[in-house]
Write an enzyme that holds these catalytic residues in place. Structure first.
Site, short mmCIF file in Angstrom:
data_model
loop_
_atom_site.label_atom_id
_atom_site.label_comp_id
_atom_site.label_asym_id
_atom_site.label_seq_id
_atom_site.Cartn_x
_atom_site.Cartn_y
_atom_site.Cartn_z
N ASP A 1 0.86 -1.19 0.00
CA ASP A 1 0.00 0.00 0.00
C ASP A 1 0.89 1.23 0.00
O ASP A 1 1.25 1.76 1.04
CB ASP A 1 -0.92 -0.01 1.22
N ALA A 2 1.27 1.66 -1.21
CA ALA A 2 2.15 2.82 -1.35
C ALA A 2 1.49 3.96 -2.11
O ALA A 2 1.99 5.08 -2.09
CB ALA A 2 3.44 2.40 -2.06
N LYS A 3 0.40 3.67 -2.81
CA LYS A 3 -0.39 4.68 -3.54
C LYS A 3 0.49 5.59 -4.39
O LYS A 3 0.34 6.80 -4.40
CB LYS A 3 -1.23 5.50 -2.56
N ARG A 4 1.37 4.98 -5.16
CA ARG A 4 2.26 5.75 -6.01
C ARG A 4 1.52 6.26 -7.24
O ARG A 4 0.64 5.59 -7.77
CB ARG A 4 3.46 4.91 -6.45
#
Length: 281
Positions: free
Chosen positions: A97-100
């Site tokens: 879960d890094a939402k890049r």
């Protein structure tokens, strides 16, 4: 690059065998304190290792939130690398879960950080933000396909602020969120038993019947537990697409730590309740 079975196929099998549950690994400061741990790298490592040891052999997906590791710098990222490795070795799929979200070579570098098979943080899937335009995700889409990984694209998120962008209506009369779902449906067209390109759709959003959730891909559904949604809500919110929903539970499980037995019991309970709700629909 080694050819691997597509993420969607691996996820479908994991959900069928272990139940459709994603447990978050969210070592924020208040939760470390609740566990009696210091807000430092040692506390971070103890927390993450405990969660992995407790549930990685029984849940379909583990979702570490990279920000809570990154805040400790390189030593925190080293803990994250080890957690990803150990979780995957125990049989869980790892969703980073890094939402890049960026453009061009920068987006390609983000993709290589998490989706290249030789990367220390290689994960089975990655959360991404499409709000520089869905086309900006092309480097991540291409590398995910090549490496047998998946993506979860922010589409209809559970945070209240998300609506000002995601519900905005384009010139063609379709909302931004609906546009993202349509892109994902196109990515997954013809894939069996499940496409590898999913959407993030909040379980707390209520009636979503005006949206076409039939994207032939997974729907990551935050909001179960502490945010107020329950497993029983899933059929009402997701309708015919409910079988492809991967509900995410973080605090609802993590608050039972640091006792590993209590963590396992909580994860098993949520998995059973979710499976019952999905199969009864």
């Amino acid at each position: 690059m080694t050819e691997r079975e597509p993420f969607g196929a691996r996820l479908r099998r994991a959900m069928d065998e272990r139940g459709p549950l994603c447990v978050g690994i969210d070592p924020h400061a208040s939760l470390l304190a609740d566990w009696g741990l210091n807000d430092d790298v040692a506390g971070l490592e103890r927390f993450s290792r405990t969660v992995v040891e407790a549930v990685a052999d029984r849940v379909a997906v583990l979702k570490p939130q990279s920000a809570f590791f990154e805040r400790f710098g390189s030593r925190g990222v080293a803990v994250l690398e080890k957690s990803v490795q150990e979780a995957r070795e125990a049989g869980a799929l790892v969703l980073m879960d890094a939402k890049r979200g960026d453009i061009g070579s920068t987006m390609a570098a983000y993709a290589e950080s998490f989706l290249h098979q030789d990367a220390p943080l290689f994960s089975d899937a990655l959360t991404v933000s499409p709000y520089l335009g869905y086309g900006s995700l092309k480097p991540a889409v291409e590398l995910a396909r090549e490496s047998g990984a998946g993506l979860f694209v922010l589409a209809l998120t559970s945070n209240p602020e998300g609506g000002e962008v995601q519900h905005a209506v384009r010139g063609d009369g379709r909302s931004v969120g609906a546009t993202m779902l349509a892109h994902l449906a196109a990515e997954n067209a013809g894939d069996e038993p499940l496409g590898s390109f999913g959407a993030v759709v909040g379980a707390t959003l209520g009636d979503l019947s005006s949206y076409d959730l039939g994207i032939n891909g997974p729907l990551l559904a935050p909001g179960i537990g502490a945010q107020g949604a329950t497993p029983a809500d899933l059929p009402r919110v997701f309708g015919a697409a409910v079988r492809n929903v991967v509900p995410n539970v973080s605090r609802g499980v993590l608050r039972h730590g640091p006792d590993t037995g209590a963590l396992r019991t909580a994860a098993d309970r949520f998995a059973a309740e979710i499976r019952a709700a999905v199969t009864a629909s």
